[in-house]
Design a protein around this motif. Structure first.
Motif, PDB file in Angstrom:
ATOM      1  N   TYR A 210      52.630  12.118  47.356  1.00 35.08           N
ATOM      2  CA  TYR A 210      52.730  10.971  48.257  1.00 35.08           C
ATOM      3  C   TYR A 210      52.357  11.368  49.679  1.00 35.08           C
ATOM      4  N   VAL A 211      52.756  12.580  50.077  1.00 32.89           N
ATOM      5  CA  VAL A 211      52.509  12.999  51.453  1.00 32.89           C
ATOM      6  C   VAL A 211      51.013  13.042  51.753  1.00 32.89           C
ATOM      7  N   SER A 212      50.187  13.265  50.736  1.00 35.93           N
ATOM      8  CA  SER A 212      48.738  13.299  50.946  1.00 35.93           C
ATOM      9  C   SER A 212      48.204  11.918  51.309  1.00 35.93           C
ATOM     10  N   ILE A 213      48.746  10.881  50.679  1.00 40.71           N
ATOM     11  CA  ILE A 213      48.345   9.516  51.011  1.00 40.71           C
ATOM     12  C   ILE A 213      48.823   9.152  52.417  1.00 40.71           C
ATOM     13  N   ILE A 214      50.013   9.592  52.785  1.00 42.84           N
ATOM     14  CA  ILE A 214      50.515   9.347  54.138  1.00 42.84           C
ATOM     15  C   ILE A 214      49.583   9.997  55.160  1.00 42.84           C
ATOM     16  N   LYS A 215      49.116  11.208  54.860  1.00 42.65           N
ATOM     17  CA  LYS A 215      48.201  11.902  55.764  1.00 42.65           C
ATOM     18  C   LYS A 215      46.849  11.196  55.833  1.00 42.65           C
ATOM     19  N   GLU A 216      46.385  10.641  54.706  1.00 40.55           N
ATOM     20  CA  GLU A 216      45.148   9.857  54.727  1.00 40.55           C
ATOM     21  C   GLU A 216      45.307   8.650  55.650  1.00 40.55           C
ATOM     22  N   ALA A 217      46.480   8.019  55.604  1.00 40.53           N
ATOM     23  CA  ALA A 217      46.735   6.864  56.472  1.00 40.53           C
ATOM     24  C   ALA A 217      46.751   7.271  57.937  1.00 40.53           C
ATOM     25  N   MET A 218      47.337   8.426  58.220  1.00 39.34           N
ATOM     26  CA  MET A 218      47.366   8.909  59.604  1.00 39.34           C
ATOM     27  C   MET A 218      45.959   9.136  60.122  1.00 39.34           C
ATOM     28  N   GLU A 219      45.123   9.775  59.308  1.00 41.72           N
ATOM     29  CA  GLU A 219      43.746  10.041  59.732  1.00 41.72           C
ATOM     30  C   GLU A 219      42.946   8.753  59.865  1.00 41.72           C
ATOM     31  N   GLY A 220      43.215   7.770  59.006  1.00 39.46           N
ATOM     32  CA  GLY A 220      42.435   6.543  58.992  1.00 39.46           C
ATOM     33  C   GLY A 220      42.922   5.471  59.942  1.00 39.46           C
ATOM     34  N   SER A 221      43.935   5.771  60.745  1.00 39.87           N
ATOM     35  CA  SER A 221      44.494   4.781  61.664  1.00 39.87           C
ATOM     36  C   SER A 221      43.980   5.003  63.085  1.00 39.87           C
ATOM     37  N   ASP A 222      44.031   3.955  63.877  1.00 39.57           N
ATOM     38  CA  ASP A 222      43.616   4.057  65.276  1.00 39.57           C
ATOM     39  C   ASP A 222      44.706   4.692  66.132  1.00 39.57           C
ATOM     40  N   THR A 223      45.965   4.454  65.743  1.00 40.22           N
ATOM     41  CA  THR A 223      47.114   4.976  66.486  1.00 40.22           C
ATOM     42  C   THR A 223      48.176   5.394  65.486  1.00 40.22           C
ATOM     43  N   ILE A 224      48.893   6.473  65.782  1.00 36.23           N
ATOM     44  CA  ILE A 224      50.001   6.880  64.926  1.00 36.23           C
ATOM     45  C   ILE A 224      51.276   6.996  65.752  1.00 36.23           C
ATOM     46  N   VAL A 225      52.387   6.661  65.110  1.00 39.44           N
ATOM     47  CA  VAL A 225      53.690   6.636  65.772  1.00 39.44           C
ATOM     48  C   VAL A 225      54.698   7.364  64.887  1.00 39.44           C
ATOM     49  N   LYS A 226      55.551   8.164  65.465  1.00 37.68           N
ATOM     50  CA  LYS A 226      56.624   8.780  64.698  1.00 37.68           C
ATOM     51  C   LYS A 226      57.701   7.735  64.432  1.00 37.68           C
ATOM     52  N   GLY A 227      57.898   7.410  63.165  1.00 34.29           N
ATOM     53  CA  GLY A 227      58.920   6.429  62.814  1.00 34.29           C
ATOM     54  C   GLY A 227      60.308   7.029  62.759  1.00 34.29           C
ATOM     55  N   GLU A 228      60.350   8.355  62.724  1.00 35.66           N
ATOM     56  CA  GLU A 228      61.625   9.078  62.743  1.00 35.66           C
ATOM     57  C   GLU A 228      61.534  10.193  63.774  1.00 35.66           C
ATOM     58  N   GLU A 229      62.654  10.530  64.335  1.00 32.51           N
ATOM     59  CA  GLU A 229      62.666  11.541  65.398  1.00 32.51           C
ATOM     60  C   GLU A 229      62.237  12.901  64.881  1.00 32.51           C
ATOM     61  N   VAL A 230      62.629  13.239  63.648  1.00 26.09           N
ATOM     62  CA  VAL A 230      62.285  14.524  63.054  1.00 26.09           C
ATOM     63  C   VAL A 230      61.541  14.280  61.748  1.00 26.09           C
ATOM     64  N   LEU A 231      60.298  14.747  61.660  1.00 28.71           N
ATOM     65  CA  LEU A 231      59.505  14.636  60.451  1.00 28.71           C
ATOM     66  C   LEU A 231      59.502  15.976  59.720  1.00 28.71           C
ATOM     67  N   ILE A 232      59.169  15.940  58.415  1.00 28.01           N
ATOM     68  CA  ILE A 232      59.012  17.195  57.688  1.00 28.01           C
ATOM     69  C   ILE A 232      57.861  17.978  58.330  1.00 28.01           C
ATOM     70  N   ASP A 233      57.870  19.278  58.160  1.00 26.85           N
ATOM     71  CA  ASP A 233      56.915  20.134  58.867  1.00 26.85           C
ATOM     72  C   ASP A 233      55.473  19.717  58.634  1.00 26.85           C
ATOM     73  N   GLU A 234      55.137  19.363  57.399  1.00 27.57           N
ATOM     74  CA  GLU A 234      53.761  19.023  57.052  1.00 27.57           C
ATOM     75  C   GLU A 234      53.250  17.826  57.846  1.00 27.57           C
ATOM     76  N   LEU A 235      54.101  16.809  57.982  1.00 27.43           N
ATOM     77  CA  LEU A 235      53.720  15.620  58.745  1.00 27.43           C
ATOM     78  C   LEU A 235      53.809  15.877  60.245  1.00 27.43           C
ATOM     79  N   GLU A 236      54.798  16.654  60.657  1.00 25.28           N
ATOM     80  CA  GLU A 236      54.950  17.006  62.070  1.00 25.28           C
ATOM     81  C   GLU A 236      53.723  17.765  62.571  1.00 25.28           C
ATOM     82  N   ASP A 237      53.235  18.686  61.764  1.00 27.42           N
ATOM     83  CA  ASP A 237      52.063  19.475  62.156  1.00 27.42           C
ATOM     84  C   ASP A 237      50.831  18.596  62.293  1.00 27.42           C
ATOM     85  N   MET A 238      50.649  17.664  61.351  1.00 27.38           N
ATOM     86  CA  MET A 238      49.482  16.792  61.433  1.00 27.38           C
ATOM     87  C   MET A 238      49.587  15.864  62.635  1.00 27.38           C
TER      88      MET A 238
END
Length: 269
Positions: A210-238
């Motif tokens: 699932y995290v791979s699809i989330i990362k595809e969405a991050m790359e394919g978006s114009d803007t990204i926002v942290k929906g939580e204060e602390v993300l897992i390392d993989e998403l935090e790094d991206m």
């Protein structure tokens, strides 16, 4: 900022779900922007746990009769609508008994992710895009929340890339930890390829997580926002490495700046 049409696409929303980062986050963002005079609408699946009578859902007859092909299966699409309790904001529900009638939204009784969650997410994505087109309601901004909505940038940039209806829409993805430990079925790529999506051009779909699809969405978006204060390392790094406009976790601050910055991004030719 002039009045905007803002569409939130989410799998969870208060009061139809218990409070959590997604359900509360969508509610607060939508309510704040609606109060500032924007045309705000919300789309979500009509899961079996949502009480139709209690929340006064009713079918949108003029949208009836639509069917979607998912992995060579013809699936009926029913659209229901309700007003968010206490507000005049419309919430549209994507309904299909095969995919969403279950009382549990994502997992079976053994707490295992449903095997067809990939099909369900694709149905939801295509249902949202086809419905707004049939409504002839073109949002200026689509704001995505959760893994189930994360397929939308893939379809916008592939199946709908040459459709003038969607040409000026900007996309925001709010990133959450929800589903970060999940794995789709081995049919994921076949489902996307059935819709003529070249999966070899998807940079992060090297596995079925699932995290791979989330990362595809991050790359394919114009803007990204942290929906939580602390993300897992993989998403935090991206998030840190992304060159797109991005915003850290926002609680009680004015969120208008997110939409202002996104609306000013120039469409790439």
């Amino acid at each position: 900022m002039s009045s905007k049409r803002i569409l939130h696409v989410t799998s969870e929303l208060v009061p139809y779900f218990n409070e959590n980062p997604i359900s509360s986050g969508v509610y607060n963002l939508a309510k704040q922007m609606f109060a500032q005079g924007n045309d705000v609408r919300i789309f979500m699946p009509r899961f079996g746990l949502i009480n139709e009578r209690r929340f006064q859902l009713h079918e949108v007859i003029r949208l009836s009769g639509m069917n979607l092909i998912i992995n060579d299966l013809d699936q009926p699409l029913v659209i229901k609508v309700a007003s968010l309790p206490g507000e005049r904001m419309q919430v549209y529900f994507i309904e299909n008994h095969e995919y969403f009638k279950r009382k549990s939204p994502y997992k079976n009784e053994a707490n295992e992710w449903f095997e067809d969650n990939d099909e369900r997410a694709v149905f939801f994505t295509k249902g949202v895009l086809e419905t707004i087109k049939k409504l002839n309601w073109i949002p200026d901004i689509i704001h995505l929340h959760g893994w189930m909505a994360s397929f939308l940038p893939i379809y916008l940039k592939n199946n709908y890339a040459n459709d003038a209806f969607f040409s000026d829409i900007k996309v925001i993805t709010s990133v959450y930890n929800q589903g970060s430990n999940g794995t789709f079925s081995n049919n994921l790529k076949a489902i996307l390829e059935f819709d003529n999506i070249d999966t070899s051009k998807l940079n992060y779909l090297t596995d079925n997580k699932y995290v791979s699809i989330i990362k595809e969405a991050m790359e394919g978006s114009d803007t990204i926002v942290k929906g939580e204060e602390v993300l897992i390392d993989e998403l935090e790094d991206m998030f840190k490495d992304s060159t797109n406009p991005k915003f850290d976790f926002i609680q009680n601050e004015d969120v208008q700046v997110i939409y202002q910055v996104t609306s000013e991004i120039k469409i790439q030719e």
